[in-house]
Design a protein around this motif. Structure first.
Motif, PDB file in Angstrom:
ATOM      1  N   SER A 154       0.823  -1.208   0.000  1.00  0.00           N
ATOM      2  CA  SER A 154       0.000   0.000   0.000  1.00  0.00           C
ATOM      3  C   SER A 154       0.858   1.259   0.000  1.00  0.00           C
ATOM      4  CB  SER A 154      -0.941   0.008   1.202  1.00  0.00           C
ATOM      5  OG  SER A 154      -0.181   0.034   2.395  1.00  0.00           O
ATOM      6  N   THR A 155       2.103   1.177   0.483  1.00  0.00           N
ATOM      7  CA  THR A 155       2.978   2.343   0.502  1.00  0.00           C
ATOM      8  C   THR A 155       3.808   2.466  -0.768  1.00  0.00           C
ATOM      9  OG1 THR A 155       4.726   1.119   1.615  1.00  0.00           O
ATOM     10  CG2 THR A 155       3.157   2.314   3.014  1.00  0.00           C
ATOM     11  N   LEU A 156       3.763   1.455  -1.628  1.00  0.00           N
ATOM     12  CA  LEU A 156       4.519   1.502  -2.875  1.00  0.00           C
ATOM     13  C   LEU A 156       3.855   2.460  -3.863  1.00  0.00           C
ATOM     14  CD1 LEU A 156       5.349  -2.250  -3.532  1.00  0.00           C
ATOM     15  CD2 LEU A 156       6.926  -0.467  -2.858  1.00  0.00           C
ATOM     16  N   PRO A 157       4.654   3.156  -4.664  1.00  0.00           N
ATOM     17  CA  PRO A 157       4.055   3.975  -5.723  1.00  0.00           C
ATOM     18  C   PRO A 157       3.318   3.081  -6.717  1.00  0.00           C
ATOM     19  CG  PRO A 157       6.396   4.461  -5.459  1.00  0.00           C
ATOM     20  CD  PRO A 157       6.098   3.284  -4.610  1.00  0.00           C
ATOM     21  N   CYS A 158       2.284   3.625  -7.336  1.00  0.00           N
ATOM     22  CA  CYS A 158       1.480   2.794  -8.233  1.00  0.00           C
ATOM     23  C   CYS A 158       2.269   2.316  -9.445  1.00  0.00           C
ATOM     24  CB  CYS A 158       0.220   3.554  -8.668  1.00  0.00           C
ATOM     25  SG  CYS A 158       0.548   4.984  -9.723  1.00  0.00           S
ATOM     26  N   TRP A 159       3.281   3.079  -9.882  1.00  0.00           N
ATOM     27  CA  TRP A 159       4.035   2.689 -11.072  1.00  0.00           C
ATOM     28  C   TRP A 159       4.925   1.475 -10.848  1.00  0.00           C
ATOM     29  CZ3 TRP A 159       9.217   3.261 -10.222  1.00  0.00           C
ATOM     30  CH2 TRP A 159       9.614   4.191  -9.254  1.00  0.00           C
ATOM     31  N   LEU A 160       5.116   1.072  -9.582  1.00  0.00           N
ATOM     32  CA  LEU A 160       5.884  -0.144  -9.303  1.00  0.00           C
ATOM     33  C   LEU A 160       5.026  -1.404  -9.399  1.00  0.00           C
ATOM     34  CD1 LEU A 160       8.188   0.794  -6.296  1.00  0.00           C
ATOM     35  CD2 LEU A 160       8.863   0.258  -8.620  1.00  0.00           C
ATOM     36  N   SER A 184      -5.407   2.227 -11.205  1.00  0.00           N
ATOM     37  CA  SER A 184      -5.913   3.070 -10.110  1.00  0.00           C
ATOM     38  C   SER A 184      -6.244   4.491 -10.555  1.00  0.00           C
ATOM     39  CB  SER A 184      -4.900   3.115  -8.978  1.00  0.00           C
ATOM     40  OG  SER A 184      -3.706   3.723  -9.431  1.00  0.00           O
ATOM     41  N   LYS A 185      -5.838   4.884 -11.766  1.00  0.00           N
ATOM     42  CA  LYS A 185      -6.064   6.234 -12.316  1.00  0.00           C
ATOM     43  C   LYS A 185      -5.437   7.322 -11.443  1.00  0.00           C
ATOM     44  CE  LYS A 185      -8.721   4.781 -15.675  1.00  0.00           C
ATOM     45  NZ  LYS A 185      -8.097   4.488 -16.928  1.00  0.00           N
ATOM     46  N   ARG A 186      -4.389   6.973 -10.719  1.00  0.00           N
ATOM     47  CA  ARG A 186      -3.710   7.958  -9.880  1.00  0.00           C
ATOM     48  C   ARG A 186      -2.657   8.693 -10.696  1.00  0.00           C
ATOM     49  NH1 ARG A 186      -2.073   4.435  -4.724  1.00  0.00           N
ATOM     50  NH2 ARG A 186      -0.059   5.027  -5.577  1.00  0.00           N
ATOM     51  N   ASN A 187      -2.523   9.983 -10.440  1.00  0.00           N
ATOM     52  CA  ASN A 187      -1.466  10.794 -11.047  1.00  0.00           C
ATOM     53  C   ASN A 187      -0.332  10.922 -10.044  1.00  0.00           C
ATOM     54  OD1 ASN A 187      -2.957  11.293 -13.393  1.00  0.00           O
ATOM     55  ND2 ASN A 187      -3.989  13.035 -12.445  1.00  0.00           N
ATOM     56  N   GLU A 188       0.869  10.564 -10.472  1.00  0.00           N
ATOM     57  CA  GLU A 188       2.038  10.631  -9.594  1.00  0.00           C
ATOM     58  C   GLU A 188       3.222  11.171 -10.367  1.00  0.00           C
ATOM     59  OE1 GLU A 188       3.013   7.085  -7.491  1.00  0.00           O
ATOM     60  OE2 GLU A 188       1.009   6.833  -6.676  1.00  0.00           O
ATOM     61  N   GLU A 237       1.756  -1.529 -11.072  1.00  0.00           N
ATOM     62  CA  GLU A 237       0.814  -1.602 -12.193  1.00  0.00           C
ATOM     63  C   GLU A 237       1.362  -0.839 -13.388  1.00  0.00           C
ATOM     64  OE1 GLU A 237      -2.613   1.460 -11.518  1.00  0.00           O
ATOM     65  OE2 GLU A 237      -2.134   0.573  -9.568  1.00  0.00           O
ATOM     66  N   GLU A 238       0.706  -1.001 -14.517  1.00  0.00           N
ATOM     67  CA  GLU A 238       1.139  -0.310 -15.726  1.00  0.00           C
ATOM     68  C   GLU A 238       0.775   1.168 -15.633  1.00  0.00           C
ATOM     69  OE1 GLU A 238       0.006  -2.101 -19.385  1.00  0.00           O
ATOM     70  OE2 GLU A 238       0.448  -4.111 -18.668  1.00  0.00           O
ATOM     71  N   PHE A 239       1.566   1.986 -16.334  1.00  0.00           N
ATOM     72  CA  PHE A 239       1.316   3.428 -16.286  1.00  0.00           C
ATOM     73  C   PHE A 239       1.570   4.052 -17.655  1.00  0.00           C
ATOM     74  CE2 PHE A 239       5.740   2.772 -15.140  1.00  0.00           C
ATOM     75  CZ  PHE A 239       6.405   3.717 -15.890  1.00  0.00           C
ATOM     76  N   VAL A 240       1.045   5.258 -17.821  1.00  0.00           N
ATOM     77  CA  VAL A 240       1.232   6.039 -19.041  1.00  0.00           C
ATOM     78  C   VAL A 240       1.937   7.328 -18.645  1.00  0.00           C
ATOM     79  CG1 VAL A 240       0.056   7.242 -20.920  1.00  0.00           C
ATOM     80  CG2 VAL A 240      -0.873   5.092 -20.046  1.00  0.00           C
TER      81      VAL A 240
END
Length: 146
Positions: free
Chosen positions: A44-50, A88-92, A52-55
């Motif tokens: 839960s503390t990991l960034p989402c880009w680690l 997750s549609k999160r912007n990071e 899941e896939e990201f754009v």
């Protein structure tokens, strides 16, 4: 009696060799790759880009002075890219290495290699002259003894 007595060229070469080793080691430490990710036990503390896939929403750009002070990701490389995670549609923001920075590091490394090569080439020339001088003195002594 010191080991280098009577051999000033050899002592200078030895000191120069140690100096070059120290400089090369310092350059290698300065150019060590920066680790971007920190592993943690909790996902839960990991960034989402680690996980899941990201754009990539915004390409790798240099951090401003304000961003460097406020965004932790700017600290490691000085560059960040904005990403959007697919699930997750999160912007990071994510630390990145720019092509310009890589090119600068490459030419810095090439300059160091050429510098070290020139120094060792000079050492070879100096040593060859010393050996030639000693050989000439030896031949002269042999001719004089006849």
């Amino acid at each position: 009696m010191p080991a280098c007595t009577g051999k000033p060229g050899l002592a200078q070469g030895r000191h120069l060799c140690w100096l070059l080793c120290a400089v090369t080691l310092k350059l290698c430490q300065a150019e060590a790759p920066v680790r971007e990710e920190k592993l943690s036990v909790s996902t839960s503390t990991l960034p989402c880009w680690l996980v899941e896939e990201f754009v990539v929403a915004e390409e790798c750009t240099l951090c401003s002075t304000f961003q460097a002070k406020t965004i932790a990701e700017c600290g490691s490389t000085g560059y960040i890219e904005k990403i959007t995670c697919s699930a997750s549609k999160r912007n990071e923001v994510k630390s990145c290495r720019s092509a310009l920075m890589e090119q600068h590091l490459f030419w810095k490394f090439e300059g160091a290699v050429v510098g070290v090569a020139l120094i060792f080439a000079c050492l070879v020339v100096i040593r060859q002259r010393q050996l030639d001088r000693k050989a000439l003195e030896k031949v002269q002594k042999q001719i004089e003894s006849i």
